[in-house]
Design a protein around this motif. Sequence first.
Motif, PDB file in Angstrom:
ATOM      1  N   ILE A  80       0.839  -1.204   0.000  1.00 22.21           N
ATOM      2  CA  ILE A  80       0.000   0.000   0.000  1.00 22.21           C
ATOM      3  C   ILE A  80       0.872   1.252   0.000  1.00 22.21           C
ATOM      4  CG2 ILE A  80      -1.690   1.317   1.344  1.00 22.21           C
ATOM      5  CD1 ILE A  80      -2.844  -1.376   2.283  1.00 22.21           C
ATOM      6  N   GLN A  81       1.945   1.248   0.778  1.00 18.77           N
ATOM      7  CA  GLN A  81       2.872   2.401   0.811  1.00 18.77           C
ATOM      8  C   GLN A  81       3.478   2.646  -0.572  1.00 18.77           C
ATOM      9  OE1 GLN A  81       3.413   4.609   3.053  1.00 18.77           O
ATOM     10  NE2 GLN A  81       3.538   3.757   5.108  1.00 18.77           N
ATOM     11  N   GLU A  82       3.877   1.568  -1.255  1.00 25.39           N
ATOM     12  CA  GLU A  82       4.443   1.712  -2.596  1.00 25.39           C
ATOM     13  C   GLU A  82       3.405   2.228  -3.586  1.00 25.39           C
ATOM     14  OE1 GLU A  82       7.602   1.554  -3.679  1.00 25.39           O
ATOM     15  OE2 GLU A  82       8.039   1.357  -1.536  1.00 25.39           O
ATOM     16  N   LEU A  83       2.168   1.763  -3.451  1.00 26.81           N
ATOM     17  CA  LEU A  83       1.099   2.247  -4.328  1.00 26.81           C
ATOM     18  C   LEU A  83       0.820   3.731  -4.093  1.00 26.81           C
ATOM     19  CD1 LEU A  83      -1.414  -0.735  -4.175  1.00 26.81           C
ATOM     20  CD2 LEU A  83      -0.167   0.067  -6.182  1.00 26.81           C
ATOM     21  N   ILE A  84       0.867   4.142  -2.834  1.00 28.02           N
ATOM     22  CA  ILE A  84       0.664   5.565  -2.527  1.00 28.02           C
ATOM     23  C   ILE A  84       1.773   6.391  -3.148  1.00 28.02           C
ATOM     24  CG2 ILE A  84       0.596   7.293  -0.685  1.00 28.02           C
ATOM     25  CD1 ILE A  84      -0.751   5.179   1.089  1.00 28.02           C
ATOM     26  N   LYS A  85       3.006   5.929  -3.032  1.00 27.56           N
ATOM     27  CA  LYS A  85       4.136   6.657  -3.639  1.00 27.56           C
ATOM     28  C   LYS A  85       3.958   6.738  -5.152  1.00 27.56           C
ATOM     29  CE  LYS A  85       7.426   5.470  -0.037  1.00 27.56           C
ATOM     30  NZ  LYS A  85       8.549   4.625   0.349  1.00 27.56           N
ATOM     31  N   THR A  86       3.500   5.663  -5.764  1.00 24.76           N
ATOM     32  CA  THR A  86       3.240   5.670  -7.207  1.00 24.76           C
ATOM     33  C   THR A  86       2.149   6.664  -7.547  1.00 24.76           C
ATOM     34  OG1 THR A  86       3.824   3.333  -7.303  1.00 24.76           O
ATOM     35  CG2 THR A  86       2.613   4.223  -9.177  1.00 24.76           C
ATOM     36  N   TYR A  87       1.102   6.688  -6.730  1.00 23.60           N
ATOM     37  CA  TYR A  87      -0.007   7.620  -6.978  1.00 23.60           C
ATOM     38  C   TYR A  87       0.449   9.070  -6.822  1.00 23.60           C
ATOM     39  CZ  TYR A  87      -4.654   9.622  -6.898  1.00 23.60           C
ATOM     40  OH  TYR A  87      -5.758  10.367  -7.200  1.00 23.60           O
ATOM     41  N   VAL A  88       1.251   9.333  -5.814  1.00 21.50           N
ATOM     42  CA  VAL A  88       1.734  10.699  -5.584  1.00 21.50           C
ATOM     43  C   VAL A  88       2.647  11.139  -6.721  1.00 21.50           C
ATOM     44  CG1 VAL A  88       3.191  12.100  -4.059  1.00 21.50           C
ATOM     45  CG2 VAL A  88       1.440  10.627  -3.088  1.00 21.50           C
ATOM     46  N   ARG A  89       3.419  10.227  -7.276  1.00 27.63           N
ATOM     47  CA  ARG A  89       4.390  10.544  -8.327  1.00 27.63           C
ATOM     48  C   ARG A  89       3.810  10.426  -9.742  1.00 27.63           C
ATOM     49  NH1 ARG A  89       8.250  13.076  -6.117  1.00 27.63           N
ATOM     50  NH2 ARG A  89       9.104  12.159  -4.242  1.00 27.63           N
ATOM     51  N   GLN A  90       2.515  10.239  -9.903  1.00 20.96           N
ATOM     52  CA  GLN A  90       1.938   9.986 -11.222  1.00 20.96           C
ATOM     53  C   GLN A  90       2.067  11.160 -12.185  1.00 20.96           C
ATOM     54  OE1 GLN A  90      -2.269   9.251 -11.123  1.00 20.96           O
ATOM     55  NE2 GLN A  90      -2.607  10.844  -9.604  1.00 20.96           N
ATOM     56  N   TYR A  91       2.233  12.357 -11.698  1.00 20.63           N
ATOM     57  CA  TYR A  91       2.303  13.528 -12.574  1.00 20.63           C
ATOM     58  C   TYR A  91       3.744  13.964 -12.869  1.00 20.63           C
ATOM     59  CZ  TYR A  91      -2.596  13.871 -11.288  1.00 20.63           C
ATOM     60  OH  TYR A  91      -3.920  13.601 -11.068  1.00 20.63           O
ATOM     61  N   ASP A  92       4.735  13.269 -12.324  1.00 19.98           N
ATOM     62  CA  ASP A  92       6.131  13.677 -12.493  1.00 19.98           C
ATOM     63  C   ASP A  92       6.581  13.664 -13.950  1.00 19.98           C
ATOM     64  OD1 ASP A  92       6.282  14.086  -9.817  1.00 19.98           O
ATOM     65  OD2 ASP A  92       7.514  12.320  -9.367  1.00 19.98           O
ATOM     66  N   GLU A  93       6.226  12.620 -14.685  1.00 17.31           N
ATOM     67  CA  GLU A  93       6.648  12.524 -16.091  1.00 17.31           C
ATOM     68  C   GLU A  93       6.044  13.649 -16.924  1.00 17.31           C
ATOM     69  OE1 GLU A  93       5.826   8.676 -17.675  1.00 17.31           O
ATOM     70  OE2 GLU A  93       6.878   7.648 -16.044  1.00 17.31           O
ATOM     71  N   GLU A  94       4.767  13.908 -16.712  1.00 18.56           N
ATOM     72  CA  GLU A  94       4.092  14.970 -17.457  1.00 18.56           C
ATOM     73  C   GLU A  94       4.723  16.330 -17.144  1.00 18.56           C
ATOM     74  OE1 GLU A  94      -0.438  16.725 -18.079  1.00 18.56           O
ATOM     75  OE2 GLU A  94      -0.120  14.981 -16.799  1.00 18.56           O
ATOM     76  N   LEU A  95       5.070  16.550 -15.879  1.00 15.15           N
ATOM     77  CA  LEU A  95       5.716  17.804 -15.489  1.00 15.15           C
ATOM     78  C   LEU A  95       7.088  17.927 -16.131  1.00 15.15           C
ATOM     79  CD1 LEU A  95       5.560  20.354 -13.720  1.00 15.15           C
ATOM     80  CD2 LEU A  95       6.601  19.011 -11.884  1.00 15.15           C
ATOM     81  N   ASP A  96       7.846  16.838 -16.173  1.00 12.38           N
ATOM     82  CA  ASP A  96       9.167  16.866 -16.811  1.00 12.38           C
ATOM     83  C   ASP A  96       9.058  17.173 -18.302  1.00 12.38           C
ATOM     84  OD1 ASP A  96      10.460  16.356 -14.440  1.00 12.38           O
ATOM     85  OD2 ASP A  96      10.585  14.187 -14.774  1.00 12.38           O
ATOM     86  N   GLU A  97       8.058  16.586 -18.974  1.00  9.42           N
ATOM     87  CA  GLU A  97       7.864  16.853 -20.402  1.00  9.42           C
ATOM     88  C   GLU A  97       7.538  18.326 -20.646  1.00  9.42           C
ATOM     89  OE1 GLU A  97       4.906  14.282 -22.050  1.00  9.42           O
ATOM     90  OE2 GLU A  97       5.971  12.466 -21.417  1.00  9.42           O
ATOM     91  N   ILE A  98       6.706  18.888 -19.813  1.00  5.84           N
ATOM     92  CA  ILE A  98       6.342  20.301 -19.965  1.00  5.84           C
ATOM     93  C   ILE A  98       7.554  21.183 -19.712  1.00  5.84           C
ATOM     94  CG2 ILE A  98       4.963  22.173 -18.975  1.00  5.84           C
ATOM     95  CD1 ILE A  98       2.730  20.129 -18.545  1.00  5.84           C
ATOM     96  N   LYS A  99       8.372  20.834 -18.722  1.00  4.89           N
ATOM     97  CA  LYS A  99       9.574  21.616 -18.435  1.00  4.89           C
ATOM     98  C   LYS A  99      10.571  21.550 -19.596  1.00  4.89           C
ATOM     99  CE  LYS A  99       9.743  21.571 -13.403  1.00  4.89           C
ATOM    100  NZ  LYS A  99      10.475  21.075 -12.235  1.00  4.89           N
ATOM    101  N   LYS A 100      10.718  20.359 -20.191  1.00  5.10           N
ATOM    102  CA  LYS A 100      11.654  20.208 -21.315  1.00  5.10           C
ATOM    103  C   LYS A 100      11.172  20.952 -22.550  1.00  5.10           C
ATOM    104  CE  LYS A 100      13.478  15.767 -19.864  1.00  5.10           C
ATOM    105  NZ  LYS A 100      13.497  14.312 -20.106  1.00  5.10           N
ATOM    106  N   ALA A 101       9.861  21.010 -22.747  1.00  9.12           N
ATOM    107  CA  ALA A 101       9.310  21.686 -23.922  1.00  9.12           C
ATOM    108  C   ALA A 101       9.423  23.204 -23.827  1.00  9.12           C
ATOM    109  CB  ALA A 101       7.854  21.295 -24.107  1.00  9.12           C
ATOM    110  N   ARG A 102       9.565  23.716 -22.632  1.00  8.47           N
ATOM    111  CA  ARG A 102       9.637  25.164 -22.433  1.00  8.47           C
ATOM    112  C   ARG A 102      11.031  25.664 -22.794  1.00  8.47           C
ATOM    113  NH1 ARG A 102       9.880  28.033 -16.915  1.00  8.47           N
ATOM    114  NH2 ARG A 102      10.258  25.906 -16.283  1.00  8.47           N
ATOM    115  N   ARG A 103      11.059  26.793 -23.490  1.00  6.14           N
ATOM    116  CA  ARG A 103      12.345  27.397 -23.852  1.00  6.14           C
ATOM    117  C   ARG A 103      12.999  28.013 -22.620  1.00  6.14           C
ATOM    118  NH1 ARG A 103       9.415  30.340 -28.259  1.00  6.14           N
ATOM    119  NH2 ARG A 103       9.722  32.049 -26.812  1.00  6.14           N
TER     120      ARG A 103
END
Length: 179
Positions: A80-103
């Motif tokens: 359950i702890q690992e699932l919570i960590k996965t749930y909390v981190r679910q937006y990290d990839e999307e945030l990284d993509e947006i940061k990389k796309a920004r000039r």
Amino acid sequence: MPKTVERTRKAIAKKKGPIDSLHQYSRDSKRLHRAQVRDEKLEKIAAARRKKDQPYIERTAFFQEALKQNNGEPLSIDVIQELIKTYVRQYDEELDEIKKARRPGQPAKAKEDLLKVKIALLQKEYQNGFLLPVLDTQENAALVQKWEGSWSYLTIFKWARIRSDGTVKPASFPPKGDR
């Protein structure tokens, strides 16, 4: 769906006949207008409520999927702890993509700011106690697995707040701001 306008229109038509010939400032036209405004207000309130409730529905669906992958068996606290960590981190990839796309030198976009706020809120909730259905008992795991996605069914589950240090505290649903 509010239906005040339809009921009012039906009542006026029953009394007067066809509604096409109402005077602009007549009592009946004002009555129809009030009913329409009330319906719009109720729809707006309902939409706001659905928007506020949606994160809990998504959260329960996430953990329901984890139960299905575990063949409906209760989950241990470590899982359950690992699932919570996965749930909390679910937006990290999307945030990284947006940061990389920004000039370089360009200010952050609104979507990036919203994702940062959402991630920060999830991390803070995990520190203080992450609200989720109890998944380590057989009867509650079976209830969560049967859940069809409705808000009203969520109150049947037993809920708990699990902190990042591993402490589990029973909680009530819907949350009343007691974190």
